[in-house]
Design a protein around this motif. Structure first.
Motif, short mmCIF file in Angstrom:
data_model
loop_
_atom_site.label_atom_id
_atom_site.label_comp_id
_atom_site.label_asym_id
_atom_site.label_seq_id
_atom_site.Cartn_x
_atom_site.Cartn_y
_atom_site.Cartn_z
N LEU A 165 -44.78 50.31 -13.80
CA LEU A 165 -44.71 49.97 -15.22
C LEU A 165 -43.94 48.68 -15.37
O LEU A 165 -43.07 48.36 -14.55
CB LEU A 165 -43.99 51.06 -16.02
CG LEU A 165 -44.72 52.34 -16.36
CD1 LEU A 165 -43.80 53.27 -17.15
CD2 LEU A 165 -46.00 52.09 -17.12
N THR A 166 -44.24 47.95 -16.42
CA THR A 166 -43.47 46.77 -16.78
C THR A 166 -43.00 46.95 -18.22
O THR A 166 -43.52 47.80 -18.95
CB THR A 166 -44.30 45.47 -16.67
OG1 THR A 166 -45.40 45.55 -17.60
CG2 THR A 166 -44.82 45.26 -15.26
N VAL A 167 -42.03 46.14 -18.61
CA VAL A 167 -41.58 46.16 -20.00
C VAL A 167 -41.69 44.75 -20.58
O VAL A 167 -41.59 43.76 -19.85
CB VAL A 167 -40.13 46.68 -20.15
CG1 VAL A 167 -40.04 48.13 -19.73
CG2 VAL A 167 -39.16 45.84 -19.38
N SER A 168 -41.89 44.72 -21.87
CA SER A 168 -41.89 43.46 -22.60
C SER A 168 -41.25 43.72 -23.96
O SER A 168 -41.13 44.87 -24.39
CB SER A 168 -43.32 42.92 -22.77
OG SER A 168 -44.11 43.85 -23.49
N PRO B 5 -49.87 48.81 -24.21
CA PRO B 5 -48.42 48.77 -24.42
C PRO B 5 -47.97 49.77 -25.48
O PRO B 5 -48.62 49.92 -26.52
CB PRO B 5 -48.16 47.33 -24.86
CG PRO B 5 -49.30 46.55 -24.27
CD PRO B 5 -50.48 47.48 -24.32
N ALA B 6 -46.89 50.48 -25.19
CA ALA B 6 -46.40 51.50 -26.11
C ALA B 6 -44.88 51.53 -26.12
O ALA B 6 -44.24 51.30 -25.09
CB ALA B 6 -46.93 52.87 -25.70
N THR B 7 -44.32 51.82 -27.28
CA THR B 7 -42.87 51.99 -27.39
C THR B 7 -42.48 53.37 -26.87
O THR B 7 -43.32 54.28 -26.76
CB THR B 7 -42.40 51.86 -28.85
OG1 THR B 7 -43.00 52.94 -29.61
CG2 THR B 7 -42.77 50.52 -29.46
N PHE B 8 -41.20 53.54 -26.59
CA PHE B 8 -40.71 54.83 -26.13
C PHE B 8 -41.06 55.93 -27.12
O PHE B 8 -41.50 57.01 -26.73
CB PHE B 8 -39.20 54.79 -25.89
CG PHE B 8 -38.64 56.16 -25.67
CD1 PHE B 8 -38.83 56.81 -24.46
CD2 PHE B 8 -37.97 56.82 -26.69
CE1 PHE B 8 -38.34 58.09 -24.26
CE2 PHE B 8 -37.48 58.10 -26.49
CZ PHE B 8 -37.67 58.75 -25.28
N GLU B 9 -40.84 55.69 -28.41
CA GLU B 9 -41.09 56.72 -29.42
C GLU B 9 -42.55 57.15 -29.41
O GLU B 9 -42.87 58.34 -29.55
CB GLU B 9 -40.68 56.22 -30.81
CG GLU B 9 -39.20 56.05 -30.99
CD GLU B 9 -38.43 57.37 -30.97
OE1 GLU B 9 -38.99 58.42 -31.33
OE2 GLU B 9 -37.25 57.34 -30.59
N LEU C 174 -38.69 45.19 -30.32
CA LEU C 174 -39.09 46.49 -29.77
C LEU C 174 -39.45 46.32 -28.30
O LEU C 174 -40.00 45.29 -27.90
CB LEU C 174 -40.32 47.04 -30.51
CG LEU C 174 -40.11 47.49 -31.95
CD1 LEU C 174 -41.45 47.83 -32.59
CD2 LEU C 174 -39.18 48.69 -32.01
N MET C 175 -39.14 47.33 -27.50
CA MET C 175 -39.51 47.31 -26.10
C MET C 175 -40.81 48.07 -25.90
O MET C 175 -40.97 49.19 -26.39
CB MET C 175 -38.41 47.95 -25.23
CG MET C 175 -38.72 47.85 -23.76
SD MET C 175 -37.32 48.28 -22.67
CE MET C 175 -37.16 50.01 -22.96
N TYR C 176 -41.73 47.44 -25.17
CA TYR C 176 -43.03 48.03 -24.88
C TYR C 176 -43.17 48.28 -23.40
O TYR C 176 -42.86 47.42 -22.59
CB TYR C 176 -44.16 47.10 -25.36
CG TYR C 176 -44.28 47.05 -26.86
CD1 TYR C 176 -45.14 47.91 -27.54
CD2 TYR C 176 -43.53 46.15 -27.60
CE1 TYR C 176 -45.23 47.86 -28.92
CE2 TYR C 176 -43.61 46.10 -28.97
CZ TYR C 176 -44.48 46.96 -29.63
OH TYR C 176 -44.56 46.93 -30.99
N TRP C 177 -43.66 49.46 -23.06
CA TRP C 177 -43.94 49.86 -21.69
C TRP C 177 -45.43 49.67 -21.43
O TRP C 177 -46.27 50.09 -22.24
CB TRP C 177 -43.58 51.32 -21.46
CG TRP C 177 -42.11 51.58 -21.63
CD1 TRP C 177 -41.45 51.90 -22.78
CD2 TRP C 177 -41.12 51.54 -20.61
NE1 TRP C 177 -40.12 52.07 -22.55
CE2 TRP C 177 -39.88 51.85 -21.20
CE3 TRP C 177 -41.15 51.28 -19.25
CZ2 TRP C 177 -38.70 51.91 -20.49
CZ3 TRP C 177 -39.97 51.34 -18.52
CH2 TRP C 177 -38.76 51.65 -19.16
#
Length: 90
Positions: A74-77, A31-35, A82-85
């Motif tokens: 992809l999913t998001v959580s 899982p990773a943030t957009f940044e 913070l949003m994680y991809w």
């Protein structure tokens, strides 16, 4: 110079789109943030960060992420605001 047959150009563009999508999916195994994703793409493509590049590349990467989510890859959580991809389970 204009060309009459754009098949080669279309093939090249499609190949590049799929390459970038594959890189994003590989990176999002964790899982990773957009940044963090944007930072990784700048590193992989050896881009120099400036405001204009941040906006242009950032917008492009957001479009890829949305496309990959819409296609179920992809999913998001959300965690700690913070949003994680994350790559979807296959």
């Amino acid at each position: 110079e204009a060309v009459k047959d754009i098949k080669a150009l279309v093939c090249c563009n499609r190949s590049r789109v799929l390459e970038i999508a594959d890189r994003l999916l590989a990176f999002c195994e964790t899982p990773a943030t957009f940044e963090r994703i944007l930072q990784e793409m700048f590193r992989q493509y050896r881009l120099e960060m400036c405001f204009e590049q941040y906006v242009l590349v950032g917008s492009t990467i957001r479009s890829y992420l949305s496309w990959l989510r819409d296609s179920g890859r992809l999913t998001v959580s959300f965690e700690d605001a913070l949003m994680y991809w994350t790559r979807a389970a296959t």
